[in-house]
Design an enzyme around this catalytic site. Structure first.
Site, short mmCIF file in Angstrom:
data_model
loop_
_atom_site.label_atom_id
_atom_site.label_comp_id
_atom_site.label_asym_id
_atom_site.label_seq_id
_atom_site.Cartn_x
_atom_site.Cartn_y
_atom_site.Cartn_z
N ASP A 82 0.83 -1.20 0.00
CA ASP A 82 0.00 0.00 0.00
C ASP A 82 0.87 1.26 0.00
O ASP A 82 2.07 1.21 0.22
CB ASP A 82 -0.95 0.00 1.20
CG ASP A 82 -0.21 -0.08 2.53
OD1 ASP A 82 1.03 -0.28 2.53
OD2 ASP A 82 -0.86 0.06 3.58
N HIS A 83 0.21 2.38 -0.27
CA HIS A 83 0.88 3.68 -0.26
C HIS A 83 0.31 4.53 0.88
O HIS A 83 -0.83 4.30 1.33
CB HIS A 83 0.65 4.40 -1.60
CG HIS A 83 1.43 3.81 -2.73
ND1 HIS A 83 2.42 4.50 -3.41
CD2 HIS A 83 1.39 2.58 -3.31
CE1 HIS A 83 2.94 3.73 -4.34
NE2 HIS A 83 2.32 2.55 -4.32
N PRO A 84 1.07 5.51 1.37
CA PRO A 84 0.61 6.32 2.50
C PRO A 84 -0.43 7.35 2.07
O PRO A 84 -0.12 8.51 1.78
CB PRO A 84 1.90 6.99 3.00
CG PRO A 84 2.77 7.07 1.79
CD PRO A 84 2.45 5.86 0.96
N MET A 85 -1.70 6.93 2.03
CA MET A 85 -2.77 7.82 1.56
C MET A 85 -2.98 9.02 2.47
O MET A 85 -3.54 10.03 2.06
CB MET A 85 -4.08 7.03 1.44
CG MET A 85 -4.06 5.93 0.40
SD MET A 85 -5.68 5.15 0.20
CE MET A 85 -5.87 4.32 1.79
#
Length: 213
Positions: A82-85
């Site tokens: 995942d990416h740091p939303m």
């Protein structure tokens, strides 16, 4: 002009106790059991792969524990990162800072967060072509993941799940048979025992009658 049909089946490769890892696979900090096979174009990061498990081509596995005798079809993705939303930008320049010259070190907090959401996959699981298994999911022993499924929740042992998002359609066997197979735990038998009882793996009913106590 007359057309001619040509059929050239690929020669099967004889495996051995040593892991067979295709030269094009990218492996980082991972372990492999006996008689394992990793196909071309795989990317496997910080994962542990059990005995006899194999992957086909273009498989991605991140931060995952995979049991024994599991079959992973081509283009499967397990634990996509995942990416740091929550940040202003989701771009990985904020945590892969060294690559872009923004800092001397990377942001290990993001990588540790990913490590904390490991996937676990039981024994004798079949994961179909193009399936995606999301972070933190547990797949029970004997389960079947249908082609193209996106799995966001835990899957019970011997369940068949399909669809987006994946939902159970049925169990491979009755609850009684499932309980007995889990108790027998044939996947933990030594190779000599597997060889001795190999033909019996084809008949579930007689197998249980003989080995369930």
């Amino acid at each position: 002009m007359e057309k001619h049909s040509i059929h050239r089946p690929a020669e099967s490769k004889r495996l051995s106790p040593d892991p067979d890892i295709h030269e094009s696979a990218h492996i980082l900090h991972s372990t492999f059991g006996f008689w394992t096979s990793v196909g071309p174009g795989n990317q496997i990061i910080e994962s542990d792969i059990g005995d006899y498990t194999y992957t086909m081509d273009d498989v991605t596995i991140n931060y995952t524990e995979v049991g024994k005798y599991t079959s992973i079809a081509s283009h499967v993705c397990i634990n996509p990162v995942d990416h740091p939303m929550e940040r202003v930008t989701q771009h990985h320049m904020t945590y892969r800072r060294r690559d872009y010259g923004f800092a001397a070190t990377d942001d290990e907090a993001i990588f540790n967060r990913r490590r904390g959401n490991r996937v676990t996959i039981g024994h004798d699981v079949w994961i179909g072509h193009g399936a995606i298994i999301m972070k933190g999911v547990h797949i029970g022993t004997g389960a079947v993941i249908g082609s193209g499924a996106i799995v966001t929740k835990d899957v019970e042992p011997y369940a068949i799940v399909v669809g987006v998002t994946a939902k159970p359609v049925r169990k491979r066997f009755s609850e009684d048979v499932v309980a007995k197979l889990l108790q027998i735990a044939w996947w933990d038998w030594p190779r000599e025992v597997i060889q001795e009882r190999f033909e019996e793996l084809n008949d579930t009913a007689s197998f249980i009658r003989k080995y369930w106590v």
